[in-house]
Design a protein around this motif. Structure first.
Motif, PDB file in Angstrom:
ATOM      1  N   VAL A 289      36.357  57.303  -2.704  1.00 51.42           N
ATOM      2  CA  VAL A 289      37.549  56.770  -2.032  1.00 51.42           C
ATOM      3  C   VAL A 289      37.174  55.526  -1.229  1.00 51.42           C
ATOM      4  O   VAL A 289      37.871  54.504  -1.278  1.00 51.42           O
ATOM      5  CB  VAL A 289      38.186  57.827  -1.110  1.00 51.42           C
ATOM      6  N   ASN A 290      36.070  55.598  -0.512  1.00 49.14           N
ATOM      7  CA  ASN A 290      35.621  54.443   0.273  1.00 49.14           C
ATOM      8  C   ASN A 290      35.273  53.261  -0.631  1.00 49.14           C
ATOM      9  O   ASN A 290      35.577  52.106  -0.308  1.00 49.14           O
ATOM     10  CB  ASN A 290      34.419  54.839   1.136  1.00 49.14           C
ATOM     11  N   LYS A 291      34.644  53.529  -1.778  1.00 51.54           N
ATOM     12  CA  LYS A 291      34.353  52.459  -2.743  1.00 51.54           C
ATOM     13  C   LYS A 291      35.652  51.870  -3.294  1.00 51.54           C
ATOM     14  O   LYS A 291      35.759  50.661  -3.528  1.00 51.54           O
ATOM     15  CB  LYS A 291      33.503  52.983  -3.901  1.00 51.54           C
ATOM     16  N   ARG A 292      36.637  52.752  -3.474  1.00 49.94           N
ATOM     17  CA  ARG A 292      37.914  52.326  -4.060  1.00 49.94           C
ATOM     18  C   ARG A 292      38.650  51.361  -3.146  1.00 49.94           C
ATOM     19  O   ARG A 292      39.398  50.484  -3.627  1.00 49.94           O
ATOM     20  CB  ARG A 292      38.775  53.566  -4.333  1.00 49.94           C
ATOM     21  N   PHE A 293      38.472  51.489  -1.864  1.00 53.62           N
ATOM     22  CA  PHE A 293      39.101  50.549  -0.932  1.00 53.62           C
ATOM     23  C   PHE A 293      38.557  49.136  -1.114  1.00 53.62           C
ATOM     24  O   PHE A 293      39.211  48.160  -0.762  1.00 53.62           O
ATOM     25  CB  PHE A 293      38.900  51.004   0.519  1.00 53.62           C
ATOM     26  N   GLU A 294      37.354  49.043  -1.665  1.00 56.61           N
ATOM     27  CA  GLU A 294      36.709  47.743  -1.837  1.00 56.61           C
ATOM     28  C   GLU A 294      36.966  47.139  -3.209  1.00 56.61           C
ATOM     29  O   GLU A 294      37.012  45.912  -3.355  1.00 56.61           O
ATOM     30  CB  GLU A 294      35.193  47.898  -1.629  1.00 56.61           C
ATOM     31  N   ALA A 295      37.134  47.969  -4.237  1.00 59.25           N
ATOM     32  CA  ALA A 295      37.304  47.446  -5.602  1.00 59.25           C
ATOM     33  C   ALA A 295      37.855  48.533  -6.513  1.00 59.25           C
ATOM     34  O   ALA A 295      37.977  49.698  -6.119  1.00 59.25           O
ATOM     35  CB  ALA A 295      35.960  46.958  -6.144  1.00 59.25           C
ATOM     36  N   GLY A 296      38.169  48.147  -7.749  1.00 56.00           N
ATOM     37  CA  GLY A 296      38.594  49.117  -8.748  1.00 56.00           C
ATOM     38  C   GLY A 296      37.396  49.869  -9.294  1.00 56.00           C
ATOM     39  O   GLY A 296      36.256  49.638  -8.892  1.00 56.00           O
ATOM     40  N   TRP A 297      37.661  50.770 -10.213  1.00 55.42           N
ATOM     41  CA  TRP A 297      36.596  51.566 -10.817  1.00 55.42           C
ATOM     42  C   TRP A 297      35.940  50.790 -11.958  1.00 55.42           C
ATOM     43  O   TRP A 297      36.628  50.278 -12.849  1.00 55.42           O
ATOM     44  CB  TRP A 297      37.167  52.855 -11.397  1.00 55.42           C
ATOM     45  N   SER A 298      34.621  50.725 -11.954  1.00 51.51           N
ATOM     46  CA  SER A 298      33.904  50.217 -13.114  1.00 51.51           C
ATOM     47  C   SER A 298      33.734  51.368 -14.099  1.00 51.51           C
ATOM     48  O   SER A 298      33.861  52.542 -13.730  1.00 51.51           O
ATOM     49  CB  SER A 298      32.531  49.672 -12.712  1.00 51.51           C
ATOM     50  N   SER A 299      33.436  51.035 -15.346  1.00 48.90           N
ATOM     51  CA  SER A 299      33.197  52.091 -16.341  1.00 48.90           C
ATOM     52  C   SER A 299      32.060  53.002 -15.897  1.00 48.90           C
ATOM     53  O   SER A 299      32.119  54.227 -16.062  1.00 48.90           O
ATOM     54  CB  SER A 299      32.870  51.465 -17.698  1.00 48.90           C
ATOM     55  N   TYR A 300      31.045  52.400 -15.299  1.00 45.54           N
ATOM     56  CA  TYR A 300      29.881  53.186 -14.882  1.00 45.54           C
ATOM     57  C   TYR A 300      30.229  54.093 -13.699  1.00 45.54           C
ATOM     58  O   TYR A 300      29.741  55.219 -13.614  1.00 45.54           O
ATOM     59  CB  TYR A 300      28.718  52.260 -14.524  1.00 45.54           C
ATOM     60  N   ASP A 301      31.085  53.622 -12.796  1.00 39.98           N
ATOM     61  CA  ASP A 301      31.546  54.467 -11.695  1.00 39.98           C
ATOM     62  C   ASP A 301      32.271  55.706 -12.240  1.00 39.98           C
ATOM     63  O   ASP A 301      32.049  56.828 -11.768  1.00 39.98           O
ATOM     64  CB  ASP A 301      32.512  53.701 -10.788  1.00 39.98           C
ATOM     65  N   LEU A 302      33.156  55.490 -13.198  1.00 41.81           N
ATOM     66  CA  LEU A 302      33.900  56.603 -13.794  1.00 41.81           C
ATOM     67  C   LEU A 302      32.950  57.610 -14.431  1.00 41.81           C
ATOM     68  O   LEU A 302      33.117  58.817 -14.291  1.00 41.81           O
ATOM     69  CB  LEU A 302      34.877  56.079 -14.849  1.00 41.81           C
TER      70      LEU A 302
END
Length: 399
Positions: A289-302
């Motif tokens: 959630v904290n990462k999401r505030f900064e950017a969208g999801w990368s394929s690797y994040d997913l």
């Protein structure tokens, strides 16, 4: 009469044929009247535990000191409890002494709320000496007898009342609510595990927002782990659309609203006696959630997050942002489903392959390259085929 009552009728008939009374009781009867799904039934009888064990060939002493025997009958299991009265309670939770009796009314009289003090015989006839059906029709939570007496016997009943507000969307009767407010301090005597079980159910009820408001109104929150003095954080939580969240996401939102430092999240959740696996899931949801505030999801994040975690993190992000649409969840699910691999075991590469290709002994470098290849495959920079991976690595190494 419907299942699972129908399958249990022969159990009641066996008890009655031996000269004993037997009834369906408790939550299953309540839920039948509410037309809710029923998973199992509880049976109360005038037979003592020993008499029950003599009647049925397969039994387990799950709580025999309190009159409960687990009966295995026709490939199903049933908890059968002897009619009982309870002497003075100790620790505001457990009766000092249990006495077995032959009277159904006295057994129903010891129960917590009128809606839970209804019995039903094998033909579907209901015995309701404390007007529980009326409470259900009026959607009222009211204790059997004096509320102060019931709460002083077992203080956890106060949290059960609030939990039923969440699950059933009932209101608490006025005298019951006043007694709850007056005696809420008795919750300090209740084990955290018991509180956690009730709070967990509260967080996932259809009427969870009203129930959380009641935890503030009654001051229950002051007797819950990590929540004393956190009134404003709980009020902040109430500003969000809670209906979209599951239980684990609700815990993550609670931590978010409390503004707990990342390093202290585990300590807070351990204070609630939450299992370590669920703590880790909550931490991961908040991390993303904290990462999401900064950017969208990368394929690797997913890929690293896994489907379960990224869907929860995205849902919580949408709720916090006040975005009603689930379009982004569908978008990222589409990307996730299209990933070339979902788990590193699906990689067409092993550490032994690398050792052979590079003619080197094993070491940390193997793990580093495996991670590098894994990310490249997920991001679509290299195909998941051993020959292709080898060519790509040799080219990278050459460069």
């Amino acid at each position: 009469m419907k299942e699972p009552f129908l399958s249990a009728v022969p159990v009641l008939e066996k008890l009655e044929s031996a000269g004993f009374e037997a009834y369906f009781v408790g939550g299953s009867v309540r839920d039948l009247l509410l037309e809710k799904e029923i998973n199992d039934v509880d049976i109360a009888t005038s037979a003592t535990p020993e008499e029950v064990k003599q009647l049925f060939s397969k039994t387990v002493d799950v709580g025999i000191e309190h009159g409960t025997v687990l009966v295995l009958f026709q490939n199903k299991s049933y908890e059968i409890t002897t009619f009982r009265t309870e002497a003075e309670y100790e620790d505001y939770r457990r009766p000092k002494e249990v006495s077995f009796i032959r009277n159904l009314r006295e057994d129903l009289q010891r129960r917590d709320f009128t809606m839970n003090a209804i019995a039903m015989d094998k033909d579907g006839n209901r015995i309701d000496p404390f007007h529980g059906q009326e409470s259900i029709t009026s959607k009222v939570i009211q204790t059997v007898g004096k509320a102060a007496d019931r709460f002083q016997e077992d203080a956890l009943r106060m949290m059960r009342a609030i939990r039923f507000v969440s699950q059933l969307s009932f209101r608490i009767e006025e005298e019951t609510l006043h007694a709850l407010i007056d005696l809420v301090h008795l919750l300090e005597h209740i084990a955290v595990e018991r509180k956690q079980a009730e709070f967990d159910k509260l967080l996932f009820g259809d009427n969870r927002k009203q129930a959380l408001q009641l935890t503030l109104q009654t001051n229950i929150y002051s007797y819950l782990p990590g929540l004393p003095g956190k009134e404003n954080s709980l009020k902040l939580m109430l500003e969000y659309n809670l209906d979209r969240l599951n239980t684990r996401e609700m815990w993550a939102l609670l931590v978010f609203c409390l503004k707990i430092d990342k390093k202290e999240i585990e300590e807070f959740l351990r204070g609630w006696r939450i299992p370590l696996k669920e703590i880790r899931e909550t931490q991961l949801i908040l991390h993303y959630v904290n990462k999401r505030f900064e950017a969208g999801w990368s394929s690797y994040d997913l890929y690293i997050a896994t489907k379960k975690i990224f869907v929860s993190a995205e849902m919580l992000y949408l709720v916090i942002k006040g975005i009603e649409s689930n379009d982004t969840i569908e978008h990222y699910l589409h990307i996730y489903e299209g990933l070339p691999i979902k788990n590193r075991t699906e990689m067409d590469l092993t550490g032994n392959d690398l050792i052979g290709w590079f003619n080197k002994s094993g070491g940390p470098w193997v793990k580093e390259i495996l991670l590098k290849v894994e990310e490249a495959i997920v991001e679509g920079n290299v195909g998941n085929h051993k020959k292709v991976i080898k060519e790509w690595l040799m080219e990278c190494n050459h460069n």
